[in-house]
Every structure is written in structure tokens, then in C-alpha cells.
Design a protein around this motif. Structure first.
Motif, PDB file in Angstrom:
ATOM      1  N   THR A 159       0.590  -1.284   0.290  1.00 50.67           N
ATOM      2  CA  THR A 159       0.374   0.138  -0.086  1.00 50.67           C
ATOM      3  C   THR A 159       0.985   1.228  -0.235  1.00 50.67           C
ATOM      4  N   LEU A 160       1.907   1.522   0.939  1.00 43.99           N
ATOM      5  CA  LEU A 160       2.838   2.605   0.613  1.00 43.99           C
ATOM      6  C   LEU A 160       3.232   2.967  -0.431  1.00 43.99           C
ATOM      7  N   LEU A 161       4.182   1.553  -1.595  1.00 37.39           N
ATOM      8  CA  LEU A 161       4.285   1.848  -2.479  1.00 37.39           C
ATOM      9  C   LEU A 161       3.466   2.437  -3.487  1.00 37.39           C
ATOM     10  N   GLN A 162       2.526   2.244  -3.082  1.00 37.04           N
ATOM     11  CA  GLN A 162       1.452   2.654  -4.222  1.00 37.04           C
ATOM     12  C   GLN A 162       1.412   4.624  -4.676  1.00 37.04           C
ATOM     13  N   ALA A 163       1.573   5.289  -3.562  1.00 35.13           N
ATOM     14  CA  ALA A 163       2.378   6.602  -4.037  1.00 35.13           C
ATOM     15  C   ALA A 163       4.004   6.868  -4.756  1.00 35.13           C
ATOM     16  N   ARG A 164       3.920   5.929  -4.454  1.00 33.33           N
ATOM     17  CA  ARG A 164       5.535   5.961  -5.118  1.00 33.33           C
ATOM     18  C   ARG A 164       5.930   5.461  -6.273  1.00 33.33           C
ATOM     19  N   ALA A 165       4.853   4.182  -6.877  1.00 32.03           N
ATOM     20  CA  ALA A 165       5.265   3.729  -7.674  1.00 32.03           C
ATOM     21  C   ALA A 165       3.893   3.324  -9.269  1.00 32.03           C
ATOM     22  N   GLY A 166       2.587   4.419  -8.376  1.00 32.43           N
ATOM     23  CA  GLY A 166       1.683   4.359  -9.148  1.00 32.43           C
ATOM     24  C   GLY A 166       0.826   3.165  -9.132  1.00 32.43           C
ATOM     25  N   SER A 167      -0.502   2.706  -9.339  1.00 34.94           N
ATOM     26  CA  SER A 167      -1.706   1.721  -9.070  1.00 34.94           C
ATOM     27  C   SER A 167      -1.947   0.590 -10.876  1.00 34.94           C
ATOM     28  N   PRO A 168      -1.298   0.129 -10.737  1.00 32.88           N
ATOM     29  CA  PRO A 168      -0.601  -0.121 -10.263  1.00 32.88           C
ATOM     30  C   PRO A 168       0.580  -0.060 -10.969  1.00 32.88           C
ATOM     31  N   PRO A 169       1.854  -1.095  -9.833  1.00 40.62           N
ATOM     32  CA  PRO A 169       3.058  -0.715  -9.975  1.00 40.62           C
ATOM     33  C   PRO A 169       4.035  -0.280 -10.997  1.00 40.62           C
ATOM     34  N   TRP A 170       5.087   0.341 -11.459  1.00 37.27           N
ATOM     35  CA  TRP A 170       5.719   0.050 -12.730  1.00 37.27           C
ATOM     36  C   TRP A 170       7.219   0.868 -12.255  1.00 37.27           C
ATOM     37  N   GLY A 171       8.145   0.010 -12.396  1.00 41.09           N
ATOM     38  CA  GLY A 171       9.060  -0.082 -11.826  1.00 41.09           C
ATOM     39  C   GLY A 171       9.886   1.439 -12.663  1.00 41.09           C
ATOM     40  N   PRO A 172       9.735   1.819 -13.839  1.00 37.74           N
ATOM     41  CA  PRO A 172       9.535   3.185 -14.078  1.00 37.74           C
ATOM     42  C   PRO A 172       9.146   4.759 -13.323  1.00 37.74           C
ATOM     43  N   GLU A 173       8.124   4.149 -13.138  1.00 38.54           N
ATOM     44  CA  GLU A 173       6.960   5.391 -12.601  1.00 38.54           C
ATOM     45  C   GLU A 173       7.846   5.775 -11.097  1.00 38.54           C
ATOM     46  N   ILE A 174       9.066   4.101 -10.159  1.00 35.32           N
ATOM     47  CA  ILE A 174       9.038   4.337  -9.131  1.00 35.32           C
ATOM     48  C   ILE A 174      10.177   5.277  -9.013  1.00 35.32           C
ATOM     49  N   LEU A 175      11.273   5.364  -9.947  1.00 41.30           N
ATOM     50  CA  LEU A 175      12.693   6.083 -10.492  1.00 41.30           C
ATOM     51  C   LEU A 175      12.028   7.966 -10.637  1.00 41.30           C
ATOM     52  N   ALA A 176      10.959   8.037 -11.526  1.00 41.48           N
ATOM     53  CA  ALA A 176      10.289   8.448 -12.169  1.00 41.48           C
ATOM     54  C   ALA A 176       9.292   9.536 -11.094  1.00 41.48           C
ATOM     55  N   ARG A 177       9.022   9.316 -10.011  1.00 45.07           N
ATOM     56  CA  ARG A 177       7.779   9.905  -9.013  1.00 45.07           C
ATOM     57  C   ARG A 177       8.877  10.360  -8.243  1.00 45.07           C
ATOM     58  N   TYR A 178      10.194   9.288  -7.548  1.00 48.58           N
ATOM     59  CA  TYR A 178      12.018   9.893  -6.931  1.00 48.58           C
ATOM     60  C   TYR A 178      11.885  11.056  -7.392  1.00 48.58           C
ATOM     61  N   ALA A 179      12.420  11.081  -8.960  1.00 46.71           N
ATOM     62  CA  ALA A 179      12.617  12.300  -9.471  1.00 46.71           C
ATOM     63  C   ALA A 179      11.797  13.726  -9.996  1.00 46.71           C
ATOM     64  N   GLN A 180      10.801  13.586  -9.383  1.00 47.34           N
ATOM     65  CA  GLN A 180       9.464  13.998  -9.457  1.00 47.34           C
ATOM     66  C   GLN A 180       9.569  15.369  -7.997  1.00 47.34           C
ATOM     67  N   VAL A 181       9.579  14.423  -6.844  1.00 49.68           N
ATOM     68  CA  VAL A 181       9.410  14.935  -5.922  1.00 49.68           C
ATOM     69  C   VAL A 181      10.496  15.624  -5.228  1.00 49.68           C
ATOM     70  N   GLU A 182      11.938  14.910  -6.064  1.00 50.49           N
ATOM     71  CA  GLU A 182      12.997  15.141  -5.509  1.00 50.49           C
ATOM     72  C   GLU A 182      13.836  15.084  -4.589  1.00 50.49           C
ATOM     73  N   LEU A 183      13.408  13.810  -4.868  1.00 50.40           N
ATOM     74  CA  LEU A 183      13.628  12.669  -3.370  1.00 50.40           C
ATOM     75  C   LEU A 183      14.652  11.587  -3.649  1.00 50.40           C
ATOM     76  N   LEU A 184      15.891  11.864  -4.759  1.00 49.89           N
ATOM     77  CA  LEU A 184      16.397  10.455  -5.239  1.00 49.89           C
ATOM     78  C   LEU A 184      17.528  10.165  -4.018  1.00 49.89           C
ATOM     79  N   ASP A 185      17.912  11.404  -2.768  1.00 50.68           N
ATOM     80  CA  ASP A 185      18.749  11.372  -2.343  1.00 50.68           C
ATOM     81  C   ASP A 185      18.294  10.184  -0.627  1.00 50.68           C
ATOM     82  N   VAL A 186      17.387   9.838  -0.966  1.00 50.02           N
ATOM     83  CA  VAL A 186      16.184   8.633  -0.152  1.00 50.02           C
ATOM     84  C   VAL A 186      15.751   7.359  -0.762  1.00 50.02           C
ATOM     85  N   LEU A 187      16.929   7.638  -2.023  1.00 47.99           N
ATOM     86  CA  LEU A 187      16.059   6.180  -3.055  1.00 47.99           C
ATOM     87  C   LEU A 187      16.416   5.280  -1.945  1.00 47.99           C
TER      88      LEU A 187
END
Length: 361
Positions: A159-187
Motif C-alpha cells: 500500500t505504501l508503494l502505491q504513492a511511489r510507483a503508481g497503481s498498479p506499480p511499475w518500475g520506471p514510475e518509481i524512479l520517475a516519481r522520486y525524481a519528480q518530488v526531488e527525493l532521489l537522495d533517499v531512494l
């Protein structure tokens, strides 16, 4: 005839005791043939109905009750077999007819006490049956909280992954969203958490195989698709960013495909023990480029070009793709990008991505 009845009864009772021990008591991956047969018989009609459905949501509604129902049917099947087994034993030692033996066995097993005999041999069998019923029911009652506790721990991270990876989850979406909210340092925190999650799922889903078929509360979420998305994100990170820290990423990736292999071993699914990095994969280069485009769209930094990164990504994905696709098909997981085909054709769901609205100025 009475000897054959006694032998048959003993075989049934001991065989079902073995099934109960393997399923509920022994804290390690053990396969019970009886339990597997019961669960398959429960699953088959639901799966045939689900195959007729044209949408992922309809399939999920049909398959949602299957795993809990299989647990209930397994308990009832154990008790019925114990009644029959003890009835055969009582018929063997007393000369009762089958009907009278079933009445005596059921009365003892369920501790009702309305039928009893003063014969010593029957009393011994009655005592064994009377102890069996409460033990089996008690073990099942204790088994359910453990089972649902493992399920809840699994679903919390999904459930926590839904905000980070879309619904349903997708690998590229995880990296895209972390980049979008500028959180790559805590990936790396995400990969560290999912390394532990993979270990927990490996332990719980091999000890209690029915958990593999427990579905998420929402049709667009699935534990296997979530794990596949995290592993793909880790493989993309390693392929595109060779200069960044690798320890947590590699450990999460390795824990993920070890988890899948443990489940495959438990289910008897064959796989390549040591695949070569150049072995072919099902994911096409065109689909890979679509994922990379999504990452670039949100500003994810790429240290390699897609052409340079593709062999590295493929070399990682070859370790888990075939198993992930096979399991996704077996459990009819929600269709998602980069997750393979299902039993029947269903449209692949694109991850639902909320718009990141920020104040102007």
C-alpha cells in the motif's frame, strides 16, 4: 474385512495428521499433498469463472474469496476424513456397521458424547478421536492470526508503494516519481525496506503457501507486481547510474529474486539456477524505451544512454523475469506494464499517476 477396515482407518488418520502437521505446525516449507489437492479443487471452478471475465476488476472479485474459502474447506475436509478414519477403526475393533461406527466416531471427535460404548477397545479409540477434534480446531484457530498477521505486514508495504510507483506499480514510475518530488537522495531507503520485506515474504509464503493466493484489498494492487516493480527500479538504477552507491540496490534486487526462487521451489516451478546475462528476456527493447521516456519526462538523471544501459538492465532482469511472469500468470495478478501475459487476454493497465500541482512563484 475388519483387518482391512482397521488398516484403512489407521492410514487415513495418520495421513491426515501428517497433513495437519505439515500445514499448521512445522515452521518450514513442507508440502502436503492432501492440502494441495483440496485447494486446487476449490480454486478450479473460481478460476474457470474468472477466465470468462473481461476486466481485471471482475477477475479480482471472483478470485478474492478463493484463498480464505480454501482454508475453511481444508479444515472441514480434515475433520470429515478424521470422522471416516476413526469410524473405520471403531468398526474394525467392535464389529459395528459403518453407520453405527460413523455415529460413534462423530460423537467422539466433536466431543458431543451422545454415543459411547463400554468396550475398552472402543473407549481407547473414542479418547483418541475426542482429543483429535479440539486439537485440530485449536491449531487452526491459532494458525489464522499468524496467517493474517503475515498478510497485513505484506500489504502495508504494498500500500505504501502505491504513492511511489503508481497503481498498479511499475518500475520506471518509481524512479520517475522520486525524481519528480526531488527525493532521489533517499531512494536507498526504499530498497533497504524492500530487502527486508522480500525476506519476510520468502519466509511466510513458503511456510504458509496459501498466502501466495491471498489478494490485496484493491484490484489494482498486488504483492507480486509490487515486488517486480521494485526489482525493475533497482535494475534500472544499476543500469543507468553506475557511479551511485550500489549496496542497498543490489541487496534489494538479490533479495527479490531469491524470494521468487524460494516460492518457486515450494511450488515445484523449474527455473534456471544461473542464467547468463546475455540470455533473452521477454521484455522488448521498445517497451524498455517507453519506460525510460517516462523517467526522462520527470527529470530522472541518466548517466548512460538507453543503448548503453539496455545490456546491463537485461543482465539483471534475466534473473527474475521468467519466474515473475509465471507466478503473475498463475495467480492472475493485476495486468501491469512489464509483467507479462495472463491466462486470458486483459488490457494492460497503465499506472495511475496523479498530477503534481505546485504553487506558481
Amino acid at each position: 474385512m475388519r483387518v482391512l477396515q482397521g488398516v484403512a482407518g489407521a492410514v487415513i488418520v495418520l495421513g491426515i495428521f501428517s497433513s495437519v502437521l505439515r500445514t499448521l505446525v512445522i515452521p518450514r516449507p513442507t508440502r502436503s499433498g492432501f492440502t494441495q489437492v483440496v485447494q486446487r479443487l476449490v480454486h478450479r471452478p473460481f478460476q474457470l469463472l474468472a477466465n470468462l471475465m473481461s476486466s481485471a476488476e471482475a477477475k479480482d472479485r471472483v478470485l478474492g474469496p478463493v484463498a480464505p474459502l480454501a482454508i475453511l474447506v481444508t479444515l472441514v475436509s480434515w475433520l470429515v476424513c478424521f470422522v471416516v478414519g476413526y469410524a473405520l477403526l471403531e468398526a474394525a475393533v467392535s464389529g459395528f456397521g459403518i453407520r453405527d461406527a460413523l455415529v460413534e466416531s462423530g460423537s467422539s471427535l466433536f466431543t458431543l458424547g451422545f454415543a459411547s460404548s463400554k468396550r475398552t477397545t472402543l473407549t481407547v479409540v473414542d479418547f483418541c478421536a475426542a482429543a483429535t477434534g479440539p486439537i485440530v480446531v485449536g491449531l487452526q484457530v491459532g494458525y489464522l492470526p499468524t496467517l493474517y498477521g503475515a498478510y497485513q505486514r505484506r500489504e502495508t508495504e504494498v500500500t505504501l508503494l502505491q504513492a511511489r510507483a503508481g497503481s498498479p506499480p511499475w518500475g520506471p514510475e518509481i524512479l520517475a516519481r522520486y525524481a519528480q518530488v526531488e527525493l532521489l537522495d533517499v531512494l536507498t531507503d526504499l530498497f533497504r525496506n524492500w530487502e527486508r520485506w522480500s525476506a519476510q515474504v520468502s519466509e511466510s509464503h513458503t511456510t504458509y503457501p496459501i498466502l501466495v493466493h491471498f489478494r490485496s484489498p484493491k484490484a489494482t494492487r498486488n504483492w507480486l507486481i509490487a515486488l517486480l516493480a521494485v526489482m525493475d527500479a533497482a535494475a534500472l538504477r544499476l543500469a543507468f547510474n553506475p557511479s551511485l552507491p550500489k549496496t542497498e540496490v543490489r541487496m534489494a534486487l538479490r533479495a527479490g529474486f531469491v524470494c521468487l526462487r524460494d516460492i518457486a521451489d515450494m511450488k515445484g516451478i523449474p527455473y534456471a539456477q544461473d542464467p547468463h546475462p546475455d540470455d533473452p528476456i521477454e521484455l522488448s527493447y521498445e517497451d524498455f524505451l517507453r519506460g525510460v521516456a517516462r523517467m526522462e519526462e520527470q527529470g530522472y538523471p541518466l548517466q548512460r544512454t538507453p543503448q548503453e544501459a539496455w545490456p546491463h538492465f537485461r543482465g539483471w532482469r534475466v534473473n527474475y523475469e521468467a519466474l515473475a511472469y509465471r507466478l503473475a500468470r498463475d495467480i492472475d495478478a493485476v495486468p501491469a506494464p512489464w509483467s507479462g501475459a495472463r491466462r486470458t487476454p486483459v488490457a494492460i493497465r497503465a499506472p495511475l499517476t496523479p498530477v503534481d500541482r505546485r504553487p506558481v512563484g
